[in-house]
Enzyme design. Structure first.
Site, PDB file in Angstrom:
ATOM      1  N   HIS A 157       0.872  -1.554   0.012  1.00  0.00           N
ATOM      2  CA  HIS A 157       0.088  -0.130   0.393  1.00  0.00           C
ATOM      3  C   HIS A 157       1.217   1.360   0.212  1.00  0.00           C
ATOM      4  O   HIS A 157       2.497   0.962  -0.212  1.00  0.00           O
ATOM      5  CB  HIS A 157      -1.279  -0.372   1.248  1.00  0.00           C
ATOM      6  CG  HIS A 157      -2.029  -0.644   1.326  1.00  0.00           C
ATOM      7  ND1 HIS A 157      -2.122  -2.638   1.458  1.00  0.00           N
ATOM      8  CD2 HIS A 157      -3.278  -0.851   0.838  1.00  0.00           C
ATOM      9  CE1 HIS A 157      -3.432  -2.665   1.736  1.00  0.00           C
ATOM     10  NE2 HIS A 157      -4.193  -2.220   0.609  1.00  0.00           N
ATOM     11  N   LYS A 161      -0.242   4.603   4.604  1.00  0.00           N
ATOM     12  CA  LYS A 161      -1.133   4.043   5.645  1.00  0.00           C
ATOM     13  C   LYS A 161      -0.873   3.250   7.080  1.00  0.00           C
ATOM     14  O   LYS A 161       0.018   2.673   6.846  1.00  0.00           O
ATOM     15  CB  LYS A 161      -1.697   2.333   4.449  1.00  0.00           C
ATOM     16  CG  LYS A 161      -2.757   1.359   5.072  1.00  0.00           C
ATOM     17  CD  LYS A 161      -3.527   0.689   4.050  1.00  0.00           C
ATOM     18  CE  LYS A 161      -3.820  -0.416   5.013  1.00  0.00           C
ATOM     19  NZ  LYS A 161      -5.228   0.303   4.965  1.00  0.00           N
TER      20      LYS A 161
END
Length: 268
Positions: A157, A161
């Site tokens: 990600h 995140k």
């Protein structure tokens, strides 16, 4: 029955903006409000303009109680502490609450369960239809393959995140564990460092990568003797999560209180 009145929580964030655009593009929805924290520079601004649309005449508010009292549902991709407070308001108002937030503790999950006695909650680690199909496939493959196939879950990600493993990775891990009729908590391996010794049979491993602006990539790897099966999903647009969340809200309208998943929404 008219259009469903839906509000966006965390309206000025990246996902909040994507949710507003998805609501605007979906028949049967009315954008009924947006919420931001007190002191946010977005408070008072037009929700449509924040999301890159034309003005829609809906200002962002910081008054959660007032907002929840006049909507039929909310879309929530905020943070665990905020979501646990918001679901209590949804329970009081007896409305639909779609939860895309991840990273909950066990205590916070218990609060969601309690709120679901009065609110209609749709919660998923990932709202995309593709990922939920991937989870169903993962469970089925885990059912079929024997323990000689090791299961590893890899995800990547963007650099912002906060939680790891991702909610999607944990959802895929639960699917694999369910396929093997075991408890994920007993077999999950979330970290490896130094001399870890040989892999234990039945373990479900997790690895998390973070960097750049990656929206989300997940792979479930079944590694057996002489062969390997990989199931992969790559998200290139946050809009897939937003569209799934809106679909979940419309599906939940009129459903009795309870805690539902996207598998329920999609009939998987």
């Amino acid at each position: 029955m008219g259009d469903m009145r839906i509000a966006v929580l965390g309206a000025a964030g990246r996902m909040g903006q994507a949710l507003t655009r998805a609501l605007h593009a979906t028949p049967g929805c009315e954008i009924a409000g947006g919420l931001e924290a007190k002191g946010s520079p977005a408070v008072g601004r037009d929700l449509g303009e924040i999301a890159g649309l034309d003005a829609i005449g809906v200002p962002i508010t910081d008054d959660a109680h007032a907002l929840f009292s006049h909507v039929e549902g909310v879309l929530d991709f905020t943070l665990p502490n905020a979501t646990t407070e918001f679901v209590a308001l949804s329970a009081q108002a007896r409305i639909v609450h779609v939860v895309g937030t991840t990273g909950f503790t066990d205590d916070q999950l218990a609060k969601l369960d309690a709120a679901a006695r009065h609110a209609t909650i749709v919660k998923a680690g990932n709202m995309s239809m593709g990922v939920n199909l991937m989870a169903a496939l993962t469970k089925r493959v885990a059912e079929i393959l024997g323990p000689e196939f090791d299961i590893e879950i890899l995800e990547m990600h963007h650099r912002h995140k906060r939680d790891a493993p991702s909610g999607t990775s944990l959802m895929l891990g639960e699917a694999a564990a369910n396929g093997r009729a075991i408890a994920l908590a007993d077999k999950a391996v979330r970290t490896r460092d130094g001399d870890t010794g040989p892999r234990h049979e039945g373990d479900i491993g997790f690895a998390a990568l973070r960097g750049g602006d990656v929206v989300g990539e997940h792979s479930v790897i079944f590694a057996g003797p002489g062969e390997r099966i990989e199931i992969t999903h790559i998200a290139s647009d946050r809009g897939i999560f937003a569209r799934g969340a809106v679909h979940g809200a419309l599906w939940a309208r009129g459903k009795p209180p309870g805690l539902y998943s996207m598998a329920d929404v999609l009939g998987l």
